[in-house]
Design a protein around this motif. Structure first.
Motif, PDB file in Angstrom:
ATOM      1  N   ASP A   1      -2.217   4.935   8.918  1.00  0.00           N
ATOM      2  CA  ASP A   1      -2.377   3.490   9.157  1.00  0.00           C
ATOM      3  C   ASP A   1      -2.685   3.237  10.633  1.00  0.00           C
ATOM      4  O   ASP A   1      -1.837   3.442  11.487  1.00  0.00           O
ATOM      5  CB  ASP A   1      -1.082   2.777   8.731  1.00  0.00           C
ATOM      6  CG  ASP A   1      -1.137   1.295   9.036  1.00  0.00           C
ATOM      7  OD1 ASP A   1      -2.203   0.803   9.437  1.00  0.00           O
ATOM      8  OD2 ASP A   1      -0.097   0.629   8.867  1.00  0.00           O
TER       9      ASP A   1
ATOM     10  N   THR B   1      -4.047   0.204  11.567  1.00  0.00           N
ATOM     11  CA  THR B   1      -4.365  -1.229  11.620  1.00  0.00           C
ATOM     12  C   THR B   1      -3.622  -1.876  12.777  1.00  0.00           C
ATOM     13  O   THR B   1      -2.604  -1.362  13.238  1.00  0.00           O
ATOM     14  CB  THR B   1      -3.941  -1.938  10.322  1.00  0.00           C
ATOM     15  OG1 THR B   1      -2.595  -1.605  10.061  1.00  0.00           O
ATOM     16  CG2 THR B   1      -4.812  -1.535   9.170  1.00  0.00           C
TER      17      THR B   1
ATOM     18  N   LEU C   1      -6.319   3.482   6.794  1.00  0.00           N
ATOM     19  CA  LEU C   1      -6.475   2.048   7.005  1.00  0.00           C
ATOM     20  C   LEU C   1      -6.760   1.813   8.477  1.00  0.00           C
ATOM     21  O   LEU C   1      -6.118   2.415   9.337  1.00  0.00           O
ATOM     22  CB  LEU C   1      -5.173   1.310   6.656  1.00  0.00           C
ATOM     23  CG  LEU C   1      -4.666   1.420   5.225  1.00  0.00           C
ATOM     24  CD1 LEU C   1      -3.191   1.058   5.178  1.00  0.00           C
ATOM     25  CD2 LEU C   1      -5.449   0.504   4.310  1.00  0.00           C
TER      26      LEU C   1
ATOM     27  N   VAL D   1       0.846  -1.201   0.000  1.00  0.00           N
ATOM     28  CA  VAL D   1       0.000   0.000   0.000  1.00  0.00           C
ATOM     29  C   VAL D   1       0.880   1.251   0.000  1.00  0.00           C
ATOM     30  O   VAL D   1       0.625   2.216  -0.727  1.00  0.00           O
ATOM     31  CB  VAL D   1      -0.951  -0.004   1.224  1.00  0.00           C
ATOM     32  CG1 VAL D   1      -1.665   1.336   1.363  1.00  0.00           C
ATOM     33  CG2 VAL D   1      -1.978  -1.117   1.082  1.00  0.00           C
TER      34      VAL D   1
ATOM     35  N   ILE E   1      -7.788  -0.422  -4.016  1.00  0.00           N
ATOM     36  CA  ILE E   1      -7.149   0.827  -3.566  1.00  0.00           C
ATOM     37  C   ILE E   1      -6.486   1.516  -4.759  1.00  0.00           C
ATOM     38  O   ILE E   1      -6.585   2.724  -4.952  1.00  0.00           O
ATOM     39  CB  ILE E   1      -6.092   0.536  -2.468  1.00  0.00           C
ATOM     40  CG1 ILE E   1      -6.771  -0.052  -1.221  1.00  0.00           C
ATOM     41  CG2 ILE E   1      -5.321   1.785  -2.114  1.00  0.00           C
ATOM     42  CD1 ILE E   1      -5.804  -0.490  -0.138  1.00  0.00           C
TER      43      ILE E   1
ATOM     44  N   VAL F   1     -10.779   0.362   4.665  1.00  0.00           N
ATOM     45  CA  VAL F   1      -9.936   1.282   3.903  1.00  0.00           C
ATOM     46  C   VAL F   1     -10.799   2.439   3.418  1.00  0.00           C
ATOM     47  O   VAL F   1     -11.878   2.215   2.862  1.00  0.00           O
ATOM     48  CB  VAL F   1      -9.342   0.571   2.660  1.00  0.00           C
ATOM     49  CG1 VAL F   1      -8.354   1.486   1.949  1.00  0.00           C
ATOM     50  CG2 VAL F   1      -8.696  -0.743   3.018  1.00  0.00           C
TER      51      VAL F   1
ATOM     52  N   THR G   1      -7.791  -6.406  -2.600  1.00  0.00           N
ATOM     53  CA  THR G   1      -7.894  -5.135  -1.860  1.00  0.00           C
ATOM     54  C   THR G   1      -6.905  -4.108  -2.420  1.00  0.00           C
ATOM     55  O   THR G   1      -7.235  -2.942  -2.610  1.00  0.00           O
ATOM     56  CB  THR G   1      -7.616  -5.378  -0.351  1.00  0.00           C
ATOM     57  OG1 THR G   1      -8.523  -6.366   0.107  1.00  0.00           O
ATOM     58  CG2 THR G   1      -7.799  -4.125   0.464  1.00  0.00           C
TER      59      THR G   1
END
Ligand code: ATP
Ligand code: MG
Length: 397
Positions: free
Chosen positions: A282, A284, A323, A266, A303, A332, A299
């Motif tokens: 981010d 996550t 994210l 990403v 994106i 996302v 995914t």
């Protein structure tokens, strides 16, 4: 009714087995063990009727016969267990050598045991789910008493196996769907690769050649001001097209995904746009590391398309990519504060349609919000944990 102490112990153990995992093989192994302990038998085989209701299959046994699970099967009516599965009746056999239904299977070493009781596991609607085949090496077995105990145990186990079979079918269904999703994503990737190669070997070379021709003409003398400006605009357009095509062909995020994982891919994607900033936030947690390969790839492609659109159409030099993991899902969000567009206007393009299709294949959910002058927001939610039901084997003590 007053229960004898050994009966109480048996029911407590039975309750333990019933409360156990719904995983079929594990349930079969635990049941076989429980039965042997309950009636002091030498061995117990657990057979289940197959999904087509044509055969019974050995799904569990006490050691050392557990190694034969899923490797021995009998037709309905074949052998004593097959007869029990077919008729739904109990077979009490003091001496199997004098019973015409008995069928010798060398791997199950029938010569070691003479006495056996075979009981059907009947579900509440009276259908045979499977058969418990219980053997003794001893001859002095109280067959009447054991028959009673085994019939009770079998009726409890039938319910548990019914549930476990259902879960097993669901899991098989899930696995088939996952396999299907993987095939679809693989096919899309192969098609993408083919187009990238075609672009590289065909259109890109031609656009490149046209660009150099124009550059040569630009350098020639005798052009008036208007001609020189038109040529400059045309050559700038060609250079921008070459850049855009190279960007499409390069696909470095895909390589990073294979080598380093999803989050790195990403980042690579976010940093790959010339003159366009993608601000990544981010949040996550570790969960995202378990994003399964097909889902990770799809995914990433979603994106990528959302970023391509913001870059190409939003008329702004910046967008945000957030994210997060929420309740076992990866979420996302790609947001730009650019031109926006009318979602109701029909298009013949494939970008947004492709995003929706990929999201659907991987069991995700894609939402798009946009209106002219308001910018665009793309929100994708993808399950991180595999949908296939886990067998819980790792929790076994
Ligand atoms: N972030 C955005 N900002 C403004 N307009 C957008 C944005 N995303 C999409 N659009 C509009 O929606 C249209 C459809 O998008 P879609 O991705 O399907 O097609 P495309 O990008 O034009 O072509 P492709 O099929 O190559 O992706 C675009 O042509 C554009 O007009
Ligand atoms: Mg697009």
């Amino acid at each position: 009714m007053i229960l004898e102490p050994e009966e109480l112990i048996l029911y407590r153990k039975l309750a333990g087995v019933l409360a156990e995992s719904l995983q079929l093989d594990r349930l079969a192994a635990r049941s076989a063990q429980l039965v042997v302990e309950a009636v002091g038998a030498s061995v117990c085989f657990v057979h289940l009727v197959n999904y087509e209701a044509t055969r019974i299959e050995l799904v569990g046994a006490t050691p050392p016969f557990d190694t034969y699970r899923r490797r021995v099967s009998l037709g309905l009516g074949d052998g004593i267990a097959g007869w029990v599965a077919q008729t739904g009746q109990v077979a009490v056999v003091p001496d199997k050598w004098s019973d015409h239904r008995y069928r010798y299977l060398p791997e199950l070493q029938g010569e070691r045991f003479r006495t056996l009781i075979s009981v059907p596991m009947l579900n509440p609607s009276g259908t045979v789910v499977g058969v418990l085949n219980v053997h003794w090496q001893r001859d002095d077995v109280d067959l009447d008493h054991h028959q009673e105990v085994l019939t009770t145990v079998a009726s409890f186990l039938a319910g548990a196996f019914d549930h476990a079979i259902l879960v097993d079918k669901l899991a098989a269904h899930e696995r088939a769907l996952e396999g299907f999703a993987q095939q679809l994503i693989d096919a899309q990737e192969a098609e993408r690769r083919r187009i990238q190669l075609d672009l590289h070997d065909g259109v890109l070379q031609q656009v490149h050649a046209a660009y150099y021709r124009l550059e040569a003409v630009k350098a020639a003398r005798g052009l008036d001001e208007n001609e020189a400006r038109d040529l400059r605009v045309a050559s700038d357009l060609l250079r921008a097209s070459t850049q855009a095509m190279r960007h499409l062909i390069q696909d470095s995020a895909r390589q990073v995904l294979d080598e380093f994982g999803f989050l790195e891919a990403v980042d690579t994607l976010a940093n790959s746009y010339p003159d366009f900033t993608v601000a990544v936030e981010d949040r996550t947690n570790m969960l995202v590391n378990t994003l399964e390969a097909t889902r990770a790839l799809a995914t990433l492609r979603i994106i990528q398309e959302a970023l391509n659109n913001a870059w190409k159409h939003a008329g702004t030099a910046r967008c945000e990519l957030r994210l997060a993991t929420i309740g076992g899902d990866l979420v996302v969000v790609i947001r730009d504060r650019g031109d926006g567009f009318d979602l109701a206007t029909p298009t013949t393009t494939i970008g947004i349609g492709g995003m929706r299709e990929r999201a659907r294949i991987i069991g995700g959910n894609l939402e798009l919000f946009s209106s002219p002058g308001e910018g665009t927001l793309v929100r994708l939610r993808v399950p991180v944990t595999p949908a296939v039901i886990e067998d819980g084997a790792s929790t076994e003590s």
